[in-house]
Design a protein around this motif. Structure first.
Motif, PDB file in Angstrom:
ATOM      1  N   GLU A  56       0.865  -1.176   0.000  1.00  0.00           N
ATOM      2  CA  GLU A  56       0.000   0.000   0.000  1.00  0.00           C
ATOM      3  C   GLU A  56       0.901   1.224   0.000  1.00  0.00           C
ATOM      4  N   MET A  57       0.727   2.066  -1.017  1.00  0.00           N
ATOM      5  CA  MET A  57       1.599   3.232  -1.170  1.00  0.00           C
ATOM      6  C   MET A  57       0.751   4.494  -1.065  1.00  0.00           C
ATOM      7  N   ASN A  58       1.057   5.303  -0.092  1.00  0.00           N
ATOM      8  CA  ASN A  58       0.331   6.559   0.127  1.00  0.00           C
ATOM      9  C   ASN A  58       1.271   7.747  -0.033  1.00  0.00           C
ATOM     10  N   SER A  59       0.672   8.907  -0.207  1.00  0.00           N
ATOM     11  CA  SER A  59       1.445  10.156  -0.332  1.00  0.00           C
ATOM     12  C   SER A  59       2.566  10.012  -1.352  1.00  0.00           C
ATOM     13  N   LEU A  60       2.216   9.512  -2.498  1.00  0.00           N
ATOM     14  CA  LEU A  60       3.223   9.238  -3.518  1.00  0.00           C
ATOM     15  C   LEU A  60       3.904  10.512  -3.998  1.00  0.00           C
ATOM     16  N   LYS A  61       5.186  10.361  -4.283  1.00  0.00           N
ATOM     17  CA  LYS A  61       6.020  11.466  -4.731  1.00  0.00           C
ATOM     18  C   LYS A  61       6.590  11.144  -6.107  1.00  0.00           C
ATOM     19  N   PRO A  62       7.012  12.147  -6.852  1.00  0.00           N
ATOM     20  CA  PRO A  62       7.614  11.871  -8.169  1.00  0.00           C
ATOM     21  C   PRO A  62       8.801  10.919  -8.075  1.00  0.00           C
ATOM     22  N   GLU A  63       9.553  10.972  -6.992  1.00  0.00           N
ATOM     23  CA  GLU A  63      10.712  10.096  -6.842  1.00  0.00           C
ATOM     24  C   GLU A  63      10.326   8.651  -6.564  1.00  0.00           C
ATOM     25  N   ASP A  64       9.052   8.378  -6.380  1.00  0.00           N
ATOM     26  CA  ASP A  64       8.585   6.999  -6.253  1.00  0.00           C
ATOM     27  C   ASP A  64       8.371   6.345  -7.616  1.00  0.00           C
ATOM     28  N   THR A  65       8.482   7.127  -8.665  1.00  0.00           N
ATOM     29  CA  THR A  65       8.316   6.596 -10.014  1.00  0.00           C
ATOM     30  C   THR A  65       9.370   5.529 -10.298  1.00  0.00           C
ATOM     31  N   ALA A  66       8.905   4.346 -10.646  1.00  0.00           N
ATOM     32  CA  ALA A  66       9.818   3.220 -10.871  1.00  0.00           C
ATOM     33  C   ALA A  66       9.009   2.004 -11.293  1.00  0.00           C
ATOM     34  N   VAL A  67       9.723   0.995 -11.740  1.00  0.00           N
ATOM     35  CA  VAL A  67       9.122  -0.330 -11.900  1.00  0.00           C
ATOM     36  C   VAL A  67       9.291  -1.050 -10.564  1.00  0.00           C
ATOM     37  N   TYR A  68       8.201  -1.549 -10.050  1.00  0.00           N
ATOM     38  CA  TYR A  68       8.200  -2.221  -8.756  1.00  0.00           C
ATOM     39  C   TYR A  68       8.155  -3.731  -8.960  1.00  0.00           C
ATOM     40  N   TYR A  69       9.016  -4.429  -8.231  1.00  0.00           N
ATOM     41  CA  TYR A  69       9.128  -5.876  -8.323  1.00  0.00           C
ATOM     42  C   TYR A  69       8.859  -6.499  -6.962  1.00  0.00           C
ATOM     43  N   CYS A  70       8.188  -7.638  -6.988  1.00  0.00           N
ATOM     44  CA  CYS A  70       8.106  -8.427  -5.769  1.00  0.00           C
ATOM     45  C   CYS A  70       9.083  -9.594  -5.878  1.00  0.00           C
ATOM     46  N   ALA A  71       9.510 -10.064  -4.730  1.00  0.00           N
ATOM     47  CA  ALA A  71      10.499 -11.134  -4.684  1.00  0.00           C
ATOM     48  C   ALA A  71      10.216 -12.047  -3.502  1.00  0.00           C
ATOM     49  N   ALA A  72      10.565 -13.309  -3.661  1.00  0.00           N
ATOM     50  CA  ALA A  72      10.364 -14.307  -2.615  1.00  0.00           C
ATOM     51  C   ALA A  72      11.709 -14.672  -2.014  1.00  0.00           C
ATOM     52  N   GLY A  73      11.783 -14.539  -0.696  1.00  0.00           N
ATOM     53  CA  GLY A  73      13.038 -14.792  -0.005  1.00  0.00           C
ATOM     54  C   GLY A  73      13.372 -16.262   0.120  1.00  0.00           C
ATOM     55  N   ARG A  74      14.611 -16.527   0.353  1.00  0.00           N
ATOM     56  CA  ARG A  74      15.092 -17.899   0.492  1.00  0.00           C
ATOM     57  C   ARG A  74      14.569 -18.512   1.787  1.00  0.00           C
ATOM     58  N   SER A  75      14.221 -19.784   1.700  1.00  0.00           N
ATOM     59  CA  SER A  75      13.803 -20.503   2.893  1.00  0.00           C
ATOM     60  C   SER A  75      14.940 -20.480   3.906  1.00  0.00           C
ATOM     61  N   GLY A  76      14.619 -20.091   5.130  1.00  0.00           N
ATOM     62  CA  GLY A  76      15.650 -19.990   6.139  1.00  0.00           C
ATOM     63  C   GLY A  76      16.540 -18.777   5.980  1.00  0.00           C
ATOM     64  N   GLY A  77      16.108 -17.848   5.165  1.00  0.00           N
ATOM     65  CA  GLY A  77      16.900 -16.662   4.894  1.00  0.00           C
ATOM     66  C   GLY A  77      16.902 -15.687   6.051  1.00  0.00           C
ATOM     67  N   PRO A  78      17.656 -14.623   5.898  1.00  0.00           N
ATOM     68  CA  PRO A  78      17.808 -13.662   6.989  1.00  0.00           C
ATOM     69  C   PRO A  78      16.578 -12.785   7.179  1.00  0.00           C
ATOM     70  N   TRP A  79      16.539 -12.162   8.333  1.00  0.00           N
ATOM     71  CA  TRP A  79      15.527 -11.164   8.610  1.00  0.00           C
ATOM     72  C   TRP A  79      16.154 -10.039   9.397  1.00  0.00           C
ATOM     73  N   PRO A  80      15.931  -8.794   9.025  1.00  0.00           N
ATOM     74  CA  PRO A  80      15.237  -8.389   7.793  1.00  0.00           C
ATOM     75  C   PRO A  80      16.029  -8.760   6.542  1.00  0.00           C
ATOM     76  N   ALA A  81      15.401  -8.590   5.414  1.00  0.00           N
ATOM     77  CA  ALA A  81      16.007  -9.009   4.156  1.00  0.00           C
ATOM     78  C   ALA A  81      15.996  -7.862   3.157  1.00  0.00           C
TER      79      ALA A  81
END
Length: 125
Positions: A81-106
């Motif tokens: 959820e993206m609120n108060s969007l700014k021009p600098e938020d302009t981008a291609v947004y990607y989602c990614a799935a972390g490795r099982s047993g991976g670090p936190w935060p990631a």
């Protein structure tokens, strides 16, 4: 498992958008789910991530307080959820799935095993 981000679009400054990430398979086994973005001419950067349970979240300083990440394992989906969007938020947004047993935060791209196609967010002033 393949990931597909959706929900991007052209909005004006101050507007809101909700991005969705819907994997083709279960994300149950992926510890962290993350969002990254890449603006034109810039490197991909970390935006946010959410842990397996959805209870813990982590944000980059640039979006903290404006963006909210969430995860619904029952619906096999992750949201940004993206609120108060700014021009600098302009981008291609990607989602990614972390490795099982991976670090936190990631916050590093190397923390993620799967990447999906992105969705373009354009914030116009």
């Amino acid at each position: 498992v393949q990931l597909q981000a959706s929900g991007g679009g052209l909005v004006q400054v101050g507007a809101s958008l909700r991005l969705s990430c819907q994997p083709s398979g279960s994300i149950y086994d992926y510890y962290a789910m993350g969002w990254f973005r890449q603006a034109p001419g810039k490197e991909r950067e970390f935006v946010s991530c959410v842990n397996w349970s959805g209870i813990s979240t982590y944000y980059s300083d640039s979006v903290k307080g404006r963006f909210t990440v969430s995860r619904d394992n029952s619906k096999n989906s992750v949201y940004l959820e993206m609120n108060s969007l700014k021009p600098e938020d302009t981008a291609v947004y990607y989602c990614a799935a972390g490795r099982s047993g991976g670090p936190w935060p990631a916050p590093r791209a190397d923390d993620y095993a799967l990447w999906g196609q992105g969705t373009l967010v354009t914030v116009s002033s």
